[in-house]
Scaffold this motif. Sequence first.
Motif, PDB file in Angstrom:
ATOM      1  N   VAL A 196      84.376  -8.873  44.724  1.00  0.00           N
ATOM      2  CA  VAL A 196      84.037  -8.120  45.927  1.00  0.00           C
ATOM      3  C   VAL A 196      84.106  -9.054  47.129  1.00  0.00           C
ATOM      4  O   VAL A 196      83.519 -10.137  47.121  1.00  0.00           O
ATOM      5  N   LEU A 197      84.847  -8.620  48.168  1.00  0.00           N
ATOM      6  CA  LEU A 197      85.007  -9.391  49.401  1.00  0.00           C
ATOM      7  C   LEU A 197      84.433  -8.608  50.570  1.00  0.00           C
ATOM      8  O   LEU A 197      84.562  -7.381  50.619  1.00  0.00           O
ATOM      9  N   ASP A 198      83.821  -9.343  51.516  1.00  0.00           N
ATOM     10  CA  ASP A 198      83.351  -8.660  52.720  1.00  0.00           C
ATOM     11  C   ASP A 198      84.524  -8.459  53.678  1.00  0.00           C
ATOM     12  O   ASP A 198      85.659  -8.813  53.372  1.00  0.00           O
ATOM     13  N   LYS A 199      84.258  -7.902  54.860  1.00  0.00           N
ATOM     14  CA  LYS A 199      85.367  -7.575  55.758  1.00  0.00           C
ATOM     15  C   LYS A 199      86.064  -8.793  56.343  1.00  0.00           C
ATOM     16  O   LYS A 199      87.153  -8.696  56.883  1.00  0.00           O
ATOM     17  N   LYS A 200      85.450  -9.975  56.196  1.00  0.00           N
ATOM     18  CA  LYS A 200      86.085 -11.221  56.639  1.00  0.00           C
ATOM     19  C   LYS A 200      86.702 -11.984  55.473  1.00  0.00           C
ATOM     20  O   LYS A 200      87.020 -13.153  55.587  1.00  0.00           O
ATOM     21  N   ALA A 201      86.838 -11.304  54.328  1.00  0.00           N
ATOM     22  CA  ALA A 201      87.439 -11.846  53.107  1.00  0.00           C
ATOM     23  C   ALA A 201      86.625 -12.968  52.472  1.00  0.00           C
ATOM     24  O   ALA A 201      87.165 -13.788  51.735  1.00  0.00           O
ATOM     25  N   ASN A 202      85.325 -13.006  52.728  1.00  0.00           N
ATOM     26  CA  ASN A 202      84.434 -13.936  52.045  1.00  0.00           C
ATOM     27  C   ASN A 202      83.999 -13.295  50.730  1.00  0.00           C
ATOM     28  O   ASN A 202      83.583 -12.135  50.708  1.00  0.00           O
ATOM     29  N   GLU A 203      84.086 -14.058  49.655  1.00  0.00           N
ATOM     30  CA  GLU A 203      83.692 -13.500  48.365  1.00  0.00           C
ATOM     31  C   GLU A 203      82.180 -13.358  48.288  1.00  0.00           C
ATOM     32  O   GLU A 203      81.435 -14.289  48.596  1.00  0.00           O
ATOM     33  N   ILE A 204      81.738 -12.182  47.861  1.00  0.00           N
ATOM     34  CA  ILE A 204      80.311 -11.893  47.725  1.00  0.00           C
ATOM     35  C   ILE A 204      79.879 -12.033  46.278  1.00  0.00           C
ATOM     36  O   ILE A 204      78.836 -12.578  45.977  1.00  0.00           O
ATOM     37  N   GLY A 205      80.682 -11.528  45.377  1.00  0.00           N
ATOM     38  CA  GLY A 205      80.342 -11.561  43.961  1.00  0.00           C
ATOM     39  C   GLY A 205      81.282 -10.679  43.177  1.00  0.00           C
ATOM     40  O   GLY A 205      82.423 -10.463  43.575  1.00  0.00           O
ATOM     41  N   LYS A 206      80.768 -10.150  42.061  1.00  0.00           N
ATOM     42  CA  LYS A 206      81.570  -9.289  41.187  1.00  0.00           C
ATOM     43  C   LYS A 206      80.806  -8.005  40.891  1.00  0.00           C
ATOM     44  O   LYS A 206      79.572  -8.003  40.861  1.00  0.00           O
ATOM     45  N   VAL A 207      81.546  -6.944  40.631  1.00  0.00           N
ATOM     46  CA  VAL A 207      80.931  -5.666  40.278  1.00  0.00           C
ATOM     47  C   VAL A 207      80.266  -5.812  38.916  1.00  0.00           C
ATOM     48  O   VAL A 207      80.907  -6.193  37.932  1.00  0.00           O
ATOM     49  N   ALA A 208      78.959  -5.531  38.868  1.00  0.00           N
ATOM     50  CA  ALA A 208      78.200  -5.683  37.635  1.00  0.00           C
ATOM     51  C   ALA A 208      77.794  -4.339  37.027  1.00  0.00           C
ATOM     52  O   ALA A 208      77.691  -4.213  35.809  1.00  0.00           O
ATOM     53  N   ASP A 209      77.571  -3.335  37.890  1.00  0.00           N
ATOM     54  CA  ASP A 209      77.097  -2.048  37.384  1.00  0.00           C
ATOM     55  C   ASP A 209      77.325  -0.977  38.437  1.00  0.00           C
ATOM     56  O   ASP A 209      77.669  -1.287  39.576  1.00  0.00           O
ATOM     57  N   MET A 210      77.106   0.263  38.053  1.00  0.00           N
ATOM     58  CA  MET A 210      77.270   1.388  38.972  1.00  0.00           C
ATOM     59  C   MET A 210      76.210   2.431  38.687  1.00  0.00           C
ATOM     60  O   MET A 210      75.777   2.584  37.550  1.00  0.00           O
ATOM     61  N   VAL A 211      75.826   3.139  39.735  1.00  0.00           N
ATOM     62  CA  VAL A 211      74.930   4.280  39.590  1.00  0.00           C
ATOM     63  C   VAL A 211      75.788   5.522  39.820  1.00  0.00           C
ATOM     64  O   VAL A 211      76.470   5.631  40.835  1.00  0.00           O
ATOM     65  N   ILE A 212      75.742   6.426  38.861  1.00  0.00           N
ATOM     66  CA  ILE A 212      76.607   7.604  38.890  1.00  0.00           C
ATOM     67  C   ILE A 212      75.762   8.869  38.791  1.00  0.00           C
ATOM     68  O   ILE A 212      74.786   8.915  38.035  1.00  0.00           O
ATOM     69  N   LYS A 213      76.143   9.894  39.550  1.00  0.00           N
ATOM     70  CA  LYS A 213      75.561  11.228  39.391  1.00  0.00           C
ATOM     71  C   LYS A 213      76.426  11.956  38.369  1.00  0.00           C
ATOM     72  O   LYS A 213      77.540  12.375  38.684  1.00  0.00           O
ATOM     73  N   PRO A 214      75.951  12.109  37.145  1.00  0.00           N
ATOM     74  CA  PRO A 214      76.790  12.661  36.088  1.00  0.00           C
ATOM     75  C   PRO A 214      77.255  14.097  36.336  1.00  0.00           C
ATOM     76  O   PRO A 214      78.392  14.433  36.038  1.00  0.00           O
ATOM     77  N   LYS A 215      76.384  14.935  36.882  1.00  0.00           N
ATOM     78  CA  LYS A 215      76.773  16.337  37.086  1.00  0.00           C
ATOM     79  C   LYS A 215      77.904  16.465  38.096  1.00  0.00           C
ATOM     80  O   LYS A 215      78.788  17.294  37.942  1.00  0.00           O
ATOM     81  N   GLU A 216      77.855  15.646  39.141  1.00  0.00           N
ATOM     82  CA  GLU A 216      78.889  15.694  40.164  1.00  0.00           C
ATOM     83  C   GLU A 216      80.074  14.784  39.839  1.00  0.00           C
ATOM     84  O   GLU A 216      81.135  14.910  40.417  1.00  0.00           O
ATOM     85  N   GLY A 217      79.852  13.815  38.953  1.00  0.00           N
ATOM     86  CA  GLY A 217      80.898  12.856  38.619  1.00  0.00           C
ATOM     87  C   GLY A 217      81.185  11.893  39.753  1.00  0.00           C
ATOM     88  O   GLY A 217      82.314  11.453  39.921  1.00  0.00           O
TER      89      GLY A 217
END
Length: 84
Positions: free
Chosen positions: A11-32
């Motif tokens: 994951v990069l911010d808008k100035k292309a500085n690395e922030i980290g990596k995607v570790a997890d997500m929160v999902i609304k299952p009914k809406e997908g």
Amino acid sequence: MKVSDFFGRRVLDKKANEIGKVADMVIKPKEGLITTIIISTSDFGLTRKDMEIETSDIEEVGDYLLLNIEKKDLELRKESSKKT
């Protein structure tokens, strides 16, 4: 694109500085819908710090997840959420 394709993506911010990596997500299952993406800022379990971003913070998805905000803005958001 599969959800599993996001995990570990850098994951990069808008100035292309690395922030980290995607570790997890929160999902609304009914809406997908993905509501929140959790970014790990460290590879080590003992010093791991997570940041949350909303899907509206994403500018582009490619080899990287490019955000439309800066890292300092994410850190300020995280600090303000701790106070409330």
